[in-house]
Design a protein around this motif. Structure first.
Motif, mmCIF file in Angstrom:
data_model
loop_
_atom_site.group_PDB
_atom_site.id
_atom_site.type_symbol
_atom_site.label_atom_id
_atom_site.label_comp_id
_atom_site.label_asym_id
_atom_site.label_seq_id
_atom_site.Cartn_x
_atom_site.Cartn_y
_atom_site.Cartn_z
ATOM 1 N N ASN A 77 0.791 -1.233 0.000
ATOM 2 C CA ASN A 77 0.000 0.000 0.000
ATOM 3 C C ASN A 77 0.819 1.277 0.000
ATOM 4 O O ASN A 77 0.242 2.358 -0.129
ATOM 5 N N GLN A 78 2.133 1.190 0.129
ATOM 6 C CA GLN A 78 2.957 2.394 0.221
ATOM 7 C C GLN A 78 2.725 3.309 -0.977
ATOM 8 O O GLN A 78 2.611 2.862 -2.106
ATOM 9 N N GLY A 79 2.625 4.586 -0.680
ATOM 10 C CA GLY A 79 2.383 5.584 -1.719
ATOM 11 C C GLY A 79 0.923 5.937 -1.901
ATOM 12 O O GLY A 79 0.605 7.007 -2.439
ATOM 13 N N LYS A 80 0.020 5.059 -1.470
ATOM 14 C CA LYS A 80 -1.407 5.330 -1.644
ATOM 15 C C LYS A 80 -1.854 6.546 -0.832
ATOM 16 O O LYS A 80 -2.847 7.192 -1.178
ATOM 17 N N GLU A 81 -1.117 6.837 0.247
ATOM 18 C CA GLU A 81 -1.505 7.977 1.094
ATOM 19 C C GLU A 81 -1.335 9.305 0.366
ATOM 20 O O GLU A 81 -1.852 10.334 0.821
ATOM 21 N N ASP A 82 -0.623 9.307 -0.754
ATOM 22 C CA ASP A 82 -0.428 10.543 -1.519
ATOM 23 C C ASP A 82 -1.508 10.766 -2.580
ATOM 24 O O ASP A 82 -1.561 11.830 -3.200
ATOM 25 N N ALA A 83 -2.376 9.782 -2.763
ATOM 26 C CA ALA A 83 -3.431 9.904 -3.772
ATOM 27 C C ALA A 83 -4.517 10.872 -3.300
ATOM 28 O O ALA A 83 -4.810 10.974 -2.102
ATOM 29 N N ALA A 84 -5.119 11.568 -4.257
ATOM 30 C CA ALA A 84 -6.135 12.571 -3.919
ATOM 31 C C ALA A 84 -7.362 11.954 -3.262
ATOM 32 O O ALA A 84 -8.042 12.610 -2.463
ATOM 33 N N ASP A 85 -7.674 10.700 -3.602
ATOM 34 C CA ASP A 85 -8.882 10.074 -3.062
ATOM 35 C C ASP A 85 -8.610 9.212 -1.830
ATOM 36 O O ASP A 85 -9.471 8.462 -1.387
ATOM 37 N N PHE A 86 -7.413 9.327 -1.258
ATOM 38 C CA PHE A 86 -7.082 8.525 -0.084
ATOM 39 C C PHE A 86 -7.825 9.061 1.134
ATOM 40 O O PHE A 86 -7.727 10.237 1.467
ATOM 41 N N ASP A 87 -8.600 8.206 1.800
ATOM 42 C CA ASP A 87 -9.383 8.610 2.969
ATOM 43 C C ASP A 87 -8.537 8.411 4.212
ATOM 44 O O ASP A 87 -8.609 7.378 4.868
ATOM 45 N N SER A 93 -9.404 1.487 7.202
ATOM 46 C CA SER A 93 -8.958 1.215 5.835
ATOM 47 C C SER A 93 -7.657 1.952 5.498
ATOM 48 O O SER A 93 -7.157 1.848 4.383
ATOM 49 N N ASN A 94 -7.113 2.687 6.466
ATOM 50 C CA ASN A 94 -5.876 3.437 6.268
ATOM 51 C C ASN A 94 -4.705 2.511 6.584
ATOM 52 O O ASN A 94 -4.516 2.090 7.732
ATOM 53 N N TRP A 95 -3.898 2.178 5.588
ATOM 54 C CA TRP A 95 -2.838 1.188 5.778
ATOM 55 C C TRP A 95 -1.837 1.596 6.853
ATOM 56 O O TRP A 95 -1.269 0.727 7.532
#
Length: 264
Positions: A77-87, A93-95
């Motif tokens: 999941n690394q890097g997903k926290e930088d996506a605009a739609d990351f909750d 659901s936050n890795w």
């Protein structure tokens, strides 16, 4: 005439009966965590993650499976926290918080065995360790296991804390380098709210006109996902002394942990 089949040897059968063995001996299959770690070593993180989850369903107290699941959670999941739609604020659901929850439970169960492996990890947890959330979590673990110099590690010269009052916006309380206690107001301006000084492994705080009181550092749990998961945070708790007349930040606790203020 057909050639008769040879009769089975009675030797092995008699030996099994003598040993009390009535079924053939089968090689024991590797348990799920070991299978997962083998897949992890080959870079098949998705398969490894599923096997670590299987291991934890079989034994929720398996600290190594928890560490390993935190690794694959990070790698997948690394890097997903930088996506605009990351909750970010939906912790279940936050890795980042899921990985910290696994590490927290593993440390709670066996800090002596698992903490050195966390600190030495340079592959699976690399992306997690680069985040402020992890660094604040590691401060809480320093308090939990009473590492040497914990006050300096946590407080430094300046430290920022949250005071959470039910039904109200959180307050930011800063223990500043000049030994003033500063309170951030809703308009983002700061006002002096007291004085502080180091005291033992904690601090002494004089809030406004109240008498000075000792405060101690503790590692507390921040629960989420309806209490099914938690991560460790640092808490600053007031000790014995006269109680404040009004409920406010000086009643404590003050909190410093992975949680972002934007989610409070």
């Amino acid at each position: 005439m057909p050639t008769p089949l040879p009769k089975p040897s009675r030797g092995p059968l008699l030996l099994m009966l003598c040993l009390g063995i009535t079924q053939p001996v089968l090689a024991k299959a590797p348990e799920a965590n070991a299978q997962g770690f083998a897949a992890y070593g080959k870079g098949d993180y998705k398969k490894a993650h599923a096997l670590f989850e299987k291991a934890l369903k079989q034994d929720p107290s398996n600290v190594y499976a928890r560490l390993n699941r935190a690794r694959t959670t990070t790698l997948l999941n690394q890097g997903k926290e930088d996506a605009a739609d990351f909750d970010y604020c939906t912790f279940e659901s936050n890795w980042i918080y899921l990985a910290l929850a696994d590490l927290s439970k593993a440390v709670e169960l066996d800090a002596k065995a698992i903490l050195p492996k966390i600190d030495e990890d340079t592959q699976g947890l690399k992306a997690l360790k680069a985040l402020d959330e992890y660094k604040k979590w590691r401060q809480a673990i320093s308090v939990l296991v009473e590492e040497k110099g914990i006050r300096q590690k946590v407080l430094g010269t300046t430290s920022d804390w949250w005071f959470l009052r039910p039904g109200e916006l959180p307050k930011n309380i800063t223990l500043a380098a000049d030994k003033r206690v500063m309170e951030t107001l809703q308009d983002m301006t700061e006002q002096p709210a007291g004085r502080w000084r180091p005291l033992g492994s904690g601090v002494e705080i004089t809030a406004g006109k109240e008498p000075a009181r000792p405060w101690k550092l503790e590692a507390g749990k921040y629960p989420f996902d309806q209490g099914r998961s938690f991560y460790f945070e640092v808490q600053l708790l007031p000790g014995e002394g006269p109680q404040p007349e009004e409920y406010g930040w000086s009643t404590g606790p003050l909190r410093l942990g992975p949680l972002s203020g934007d989610c409070l």
